[in-house]
Scaffold this motif. Structure first.
Motif, PDB file in Angstrom:
ATOM      1  N   LYS A   1      38.609  47.265  34.268  1.00 50.07           N
ATOM      2  CA  LYS A   1      38.525  48.133  35.445  1.00 50.07           C
ATOM      3  C   LYS A   1      37.550  47.602  36.500  1.00 50.07           C
ATOM      4  O   LYS A   1      37.269  48.283  37.487  1.00 50.07           O
ATOM      5  N   VAL A   2      37.056  46.403  36.309  1.00 51.69           N
ATOM      6  CA  VAL A   2      36.090  45.817  37.246  1.00 51.69           C
ATOM      7  C   VAL A   2      36.787  45.343  38.513  1.00 51.69           C
ATOM      8  O   VAL A   2      37.831  44.679  38.451  1.00 51.69           O
ATOM      9  N   GLN A   3      36.207  45.668  39.676  1.00 49.98           N
ATOM     10  CA  GLN A   3      36.819  45.285  40.945  1.00 49.98           C
ATOM     11  C   GLN A   3      35.891  44.506  41.873  1.00 49.98           C
ATOM     12  O   GLN A   3      36.341  43.899  42.835  1.00 49.98           O
ATOM     13  N   ASN A   4      34.585  44.537  41.621  1.00 49.30           N
ATOM     14  CA  ASN A   4      33.652  43.816  42.487  1.00 49.30           C
ATOM     15  C   ASN A   4      32.488  43.264  41.677  1.00 49.30           C
ATOM     16  O   ASN A   4      32.313  43.610  40.501  1.00 49.30           O
ATOM     17  N   ILE A   5      31.722  42.383  42.294  1.00 45.38           N
ATOM     18  CA  ILE A   5      30.645  41.690  41.601  1.00 45.38           C
ATOM     19  C   ILE A   5      29.571  42.659  41.120  1.00 45.38           C
ATOM     20  O   ILE A   5      28.940  42.432  40.082  1.00 45.38           O
ATOM     21  N   ARG A   6      29.389  43.746  41.861  1.00 42.46           N
ATOM     22  CA  ARG A   6      28.371  44.725  41.452  1.00 42.46           C
ATOM     23  C   ARG A   6      28.766  45.393  40.134  1.00 42.46           C
ATOM     24  O   ARG A   6      27.954  45.503  39.212  1.00 42.46           O
TER      25      ARG A   6
ATOM     26  N   GLN B   1      38.868  39.220  42.189  1.00 40.25           N
ATOM     27  CA  GLN B   1      40.098  39.358  41.416  1.00 40.25           C
ATOM     28  C   GLN B   1      39.812  38.887  39.998  1.00 40.25           C
ATOM     29  O   GLN B   1      39.448  37.742  39.787  1.00 40.25           O
ATOM     30  N   LEU B   2      39.967  39.783  39.056  1.00 42.52           N
ATOM     31  CA  LEU B   2      39.647  39.443  37.671  1.00 42.52           C
ATOM     32  C   LEU B   2      40.834  39.728  36.770  1.00 42.52           C
ATOM     33  O   LEU B   2      41.316  40.850  36.692  1.00 42.52           O
ATOM     34  N   THR B   3      41.320  38.688  36.134  1.00 43.97           N
ATOM     35  CA  THR B   3      42.427  38.841  35.182  1.00 43.97           C
ATOM     36  C   THR B   3      41.960  38.359  33.813  1.00 43.97           C
ATOM     37  O   THR B   3      41.654  37.183  33.644  1.00 43.97           O
ATOM     38  N   ILE B   4      41.871  39.262  32.893  1.00 48.04           N
ATOM     39  CA  ILE B   4      41.425  38.906  31.543  1.00 48.04           C
ATOM     40  C   ILE B   4      42.639  38.524  30.700  1.00 48.04           C
ATOM     41  O   ILE B   4      43.581  39.295  30.553  1.00 48.04           O
ATOM     42  N   ILE B   5      42.603  37.314  30.213  1.00 43.89           N
ATOM     43  CA  ILE B   5      43.646  36.887  29.279  1.00 43.89           C
ATOM     44  C   ILE B   5      43.171  37.290  27.895  1.00 43.89           C
ATOM     45  O   ILE B   5      42.340  36.619  27.280  1.00 43.89           O
ATOM     46  N   ASN B   6      43.645  38.393  27.443  1.00 51.09           N
ATOM     47  CA  ASN B   6      43.119  38.986  26.219  1.00 51.09           C
ATOM     48  C   ASN B   6      43.728  38.344  24.982  1.00 51.09           C
ATOM     49  O   ASN B   6      44.669  38.845  24.390  1.00 51.09           O
ATOM     50  N   LYS B   7      43.164  37.211  24.604  1.00 48.49           N
ATOM     51  CA  LYS B   7      43.630  36.517  23.400  1.00 48.49           C
ATOM     52  C   LYS B   7      43.313  37.307  22.144  1.00 48.49           C
ATOM     53  O   LYS B   7      43.915  37.108  21.108  1.00 48.49           O
ATOM     54  N   SER B   8      42.333  38.184  22.266  1.00 46.82           N
ATOM     55  CA  SER B   8      41.926  38.938  21.071  1.00 46.82           C
ATOM     56  C   SER B   8      43.003  39.926  20.640  1.00 46.82           C
ATOM     57  O   SER B   8      42.987  40.411  19.523  1.00 46.82           O
TER      58      SER B   8
END
Length: 379
Positions: free
Chosen positions: A76-81, A191-198
């Protein structure tokens, strides 16, 4: 010859405190002749608990549970803060249970990876520095948050309630300071896209069994911490279970930390048997416990400071706060800080000088504020 030199250089860099502790222990042996009495110097309960906790946390880390939790939070992260807040919160709260060094070993590399994936390498230094401060301050809350807390908790036989009453106000203030610092950061969109290998690991039955096993072992350790279960039985259970089901984890225990404690136990025990030094330290600490602990931590780090000074004062409150707050300041004040520094130095285009400057500035601000809070609440 060059290989030997390289190995010695690496040993000095990675095990500085261990070498120092071994040196000072050996020096004191010239004044107090080695004997079987040395065994009485060792706090076997602390050493056993340290081993158990390190082994169990290493096992939990190996299951990937910490990374999976952080991946879910980062979706749910959208910014550096908000990204910074997630990582700092992970280090702050997890360090209360898995220790500050394990929190940093787990989350600092992950933070570096995410910042690199989003093209935000310029935030490496502030995020890593705040991550380090968060781990060092979050770990102060509980007896198992860091080695010096565990040692002092056992040495002075402090109750869990008393311990939390001492550390909770400073922990709350620390989190507020961290939150304010993050709010002052730029709210730069990313822009953050987590490649959830877990996710693939969820079907891994062995991983699930291991996670369950280590959670149970962690609860066993906690019953020992709160003095329900005897430390010898705890050690036996943890060692035998891991030996049978996951023996590779035994190689991941920080045995150098255990040996460092042994050396400092010998050093402190011998110092206590040298009348001149014993009397000097005893007089020096009178009404100055927190100040001496703060200053000593900046030079020899907070763990050996706790072991050394505990032999000369009954003021455990000042010593607990002095060594916990004393983890702020110099890079060696808390050895966990060196972990983050090493990770940063391995990044491309690292600027160690700039890192140390920012690290020192942030640490000084937090150190001053917490010391002022102590002065206001203890006058």
């Amino acid at each position: 010859m060059m290989k030997l030199y390289a190995r010695v250089k690496h040993l000095i860099k990675t095990e500085t405190v261990l070498l120092i502790s071994a040196f000072v222990a050996i020096v004191t042996m010239f004044f107090v002749k080695p004997s079987l009495h040395y065994i009485s110097y060792l706090d076997l309960r602390v050493l056993s608990l340290l081993f158990c906790l390190m082994a169990v946390v290493a096992g939990l880390n190996d299951t990937g549970i910490f990374i999976r939790v952080s991946e879910k939070l980062l979706k749910k992260v959208q910014n550096i803060r908000s990204l910074s807040f997630v990582f700092i919160s992970l280090s702050f709260f997890s360090s209360m249970l898995i220790t500050n060094d394990v929190a940093l070993i787990t989350f600092v590399p992950f933070a570096i990876m995410i910042l690199r994936m989003t093209g935000q390498e310029k935030y490496f230094i502030p995020v890593i520095v705040l991550d380090t401060i968060a781990a060092n301050l979050g770990s102060m809350l509980t007896p198992i948050g860091n080695p010096q807390n565990l040692y002092l908790y056992n040495t002075y036989y402090v109750s869990m309630i008393d311990f939390l009453q001492i550390t909770l106000p400073y922990t709350i203030l620390s989190f507020l300071l961290l939150s304010i610092t993050i709010i002052l950061m730029k709210k730069e969109t990313l822009q953050l896209t987590i490649i959830n290998k877990s996710e693939e690991k969820k079907t891994d039955n062995k991983k699930r069994y291991m996670l369950t096993m280590y959670c149970i072992l962690f609860l066993v350790c906690l019953t020992c911490v709160i003095r329900i279960l005897d430390y010898r039985l705890t050690l036996l259970i943890v060692f035998v279970v891991i030996l049978i089901f996951d023996r590779k984890i035994l190689r991941k225990v920080d045995y150098s930390l255990l040996l460092t404690f042994v050396c400092f136990f010998i050093f402190v025990g011998n110092i206590g048997n040298i009348p001149v030094i014993r009397n000097y330290l005893g007089n020096l600490l009178v009404s100055r416990e927190l100040t001496v602990a703060l200053i000593a931590s900046q030079i020899i780090s907070n763990v050996p400071t706790a072991v050394l000074l505990s032999a000369f004062t009954d003021n455990y409150k000042a010593l607990i706060l002095g060594t916990d707050i004393g983890g702020l300041g110099t890079l060696v004040a808390s050895l966990a800080s060196l972990i983050s520094y090493k990770f940063y130095c391995k990044t491309e285009h690292a600027k160690p000088g700039k890192y140390l400057g920012v690290f020192s500035l942030y640490n000084l601000v937090f150190l001053v504020v917490l010391c002022l809070f102590y002065m206001l609440t203890n006058t």
